[in-house]
Design an enzyme around this catalytic site. Sequence first.
Site, PDB file in Angstrom:
ATOM      1  N   GLU A 251      23.740   4.538  45.428  1.00  0.00           N
ATOM      2  CA  GLU A 251      23.932   5.911  45.910  1.00  0.00           C
ATOM      3  C   GLU A 251      24.903   5.923  47.079  1.00  0.00           C
ATOM      4  OE1 GLU A 251      23.676   8.854  45.287  1.00  0.00           O
ATOM      5  OE2 GLU A 251      21.703   9.583  44.716  1.00  0.00           O
ATOM      6  N   ASP A 252      25.682   6.993  47.181  1.00  0.00           N
ATOM      7  CA  ASP A 252      26.578   7.124  48.330  1.00  0.00           C
ATOM      8  C   ASP A 252      25.813   7.502  49.584  1.00  0.00           C
ATOM      9  OD1 ASP A 252      26.001   9.528  47.104  1.00  0.00           O
ATOM     10  OD2 ASP A 252      27.898  10.465  47.615  1.00  0.00           O
TER      11      ASP A 252
ATOM     12  N   ASP B  14      19.689  11.649  51.930  1.00  0.00           N
ATOM     13  CA  ASP B  14      19.518  12.741  52.880  1.00  0.00           C
ATOM     14  C   ASP B  14      18.012  13.052  52.926  1.00  0.00           C
ATOM     15  OD1 ASP B  14      19.600  15.376  54.028  1.00  0.00           O
ATOM     16  OD2 ASP B  14      21.666  15.589  53.412  1.00  0.00           O
TER      17      ASP B  14
ATOM     18  N   PHE C 121      27.871  16.607  58.420  1.00  0.00           N
ATOM     19  CA  PHE C 121      28.385  16.674  57.060  1.00  0.00           C
ATOM     20  C   PHE C 121      29.593  15.754  56.953  1.00  0.00           C
ATOM     21  CE2 PHE C 121      30.191  18.064  53.190  1.00  0.00           C
ATOM     22  CZ  PHE C 121      29.178  18.681  52.481  1.00  0.00           C
TER      23      PHE C 121
ATOM     24  N   ARG D  45      36.915  13.563  47.923  1.00  0.00           N
ATOM     25  CA  ARG D  45      36.277  12.334  47.430  1.00  0.00           C
ATOM     26  C   ARG D  45      37.205  11.131  47.542  1.00  0.00           C
ATOM     27  NH1 ARG D  45      31.476  13.705  44.894  1.00  0.00           N
ATOM     28  NH2 ARG D  45      31.445  15.620  43.684  1.00  0.00           N
TER      29      ARG D  45
HETATM   30  C1  PRP Z   1      24.310  13.659  47.063  1.00  0.00           C
HETATM   31  C2  PRP Z   1      24.106  12.167  46.943  1.00  0.00           C
HETATM   32  C3  PRP Z   1      22.703  12.040  46.468  1.00  0.00           C
HETATM   33  C4  PRP Z   1      22.025  13.266  47.050  1.00  0.00           C
HETATM   34  C5  PRP Z   1      21.229  12.855  48.251  1.00  0.00           C
HETATM   35  O1  PRP Z   1      24.698  14.149  45.824  1.00  0.00           O
HETATM   36  O2  PRP Z   1      25.020  11.573  46.072  1.00  0.00           O
HETATM   37  O3  PRP Z   1      22.640  12.048  45.050  1.00  0.00           O
HETATM   38  O4  PRP Z   1      23.049  14.179  47.445  1.00  0.00           O
HETATM   39  O5  PRP Z   1      20.524  13.950  48.782  1.00  0.00           O
HETATM   40  P1  PRP Z   1      18.942  13.952  48.914  1.00  0.00           P
HETATM   41  O6  PRP Z   1      18.542  12.654  49.559  1.00  0.00           O
HETATM   42  O7  PRP Z   1      18.681  15.153  49.810  1.00  0.00           O
HETATM   43  O8  PRP Z   1      18.342  14.140  47.562  1.00  0.00           O
HETATM   44  P2  PRP Z   1      25.390  15.583  45.637  1.00  0.00           P
HETATM   45  O9  PRP Z   1      24.337  16.623  45.357  1.00  0.00           O
HETATM   46  O10 PRP Z   1      26.290  15.843  46.817  1.00  0.00           O
HETATM   47  O11 PRP Z   1      26.223  15.412  44.303  1.00  0.00           O
HETATM   48  P3  PRP Z   1      27.530  14.513  44.013  1.00  0.00           P
HETATM   49  O12 PRP Z   1      27.113  13.084  44.206  1.00  0.00           O
HETATM   50  O13 PRP Z   1      27.876  14.817  42.591  1.00  0.00           O
HETATM   51  O14 PRP Z   1      28.606  14.940  44.990  1.00  0.00           O
END
Ligand code: PRP
Length: 183
Positions: A103-104, A107, A156, A169
Amino acid sequence: MEAGAVPGRLGRVLIARQEVAIRVADLGLAIRRDYAGRFPLFVGILKGALVFAADLVRAAGLPSSLDFMGVSSYGSAAQSSGVVRLTADLSVSIEGRDVILVEDIIDSGRTLAYLRRNLGTRHPKSLAACVLLDKVARREVEVAVDYVGFAIPDEFVVGYGLDHGGYYRSLRDVVVLDPNPAD
Ligand code: PRP
């Protein structure tokens, strides 16, 4: 933010590309040691983890395979409802495999918690998670993370795979989006 709308303005660099590269190399080395003699399956979570996953598998340098899953949260982008939906599934079975979720960012922790539950039902041999950025202060649910790149403040950020409305990105640095851009 609606896709296609004007993106936020970039602020300061939080993690420069050189720091990212060093840390990704460290994480790769740790995984290489922990998984020596095994053939893990890296699972990148689209879209944000695409860049990190591509670098991490090469940093690990193990005989391994790579697959992807897509997930999205219901609710506005700023405030996730906590309900996670699968938008694209794996192309392979993970039964009996050593799986490393990539995961990137973490949160609230809800996405990773969902993924751990979902993949856990598919009987992998083991299931670990590697996250580049950890917004520790935002955590709402407890979830295990095995490898963390950086703990970051509640700001952010974009770049290195992370976006704002689809933009940024491809930035090489992790950059803070200016919350109060002057007009
Ligand atoms: C981001 C990230 C995780 C998630 C983390 O995805 O890649 O999947 O949010 O948030 P959390 O811990 O509150 O669940 P995002 O919704 O930005 O989608 P993307 O990766 O397609 O940009």
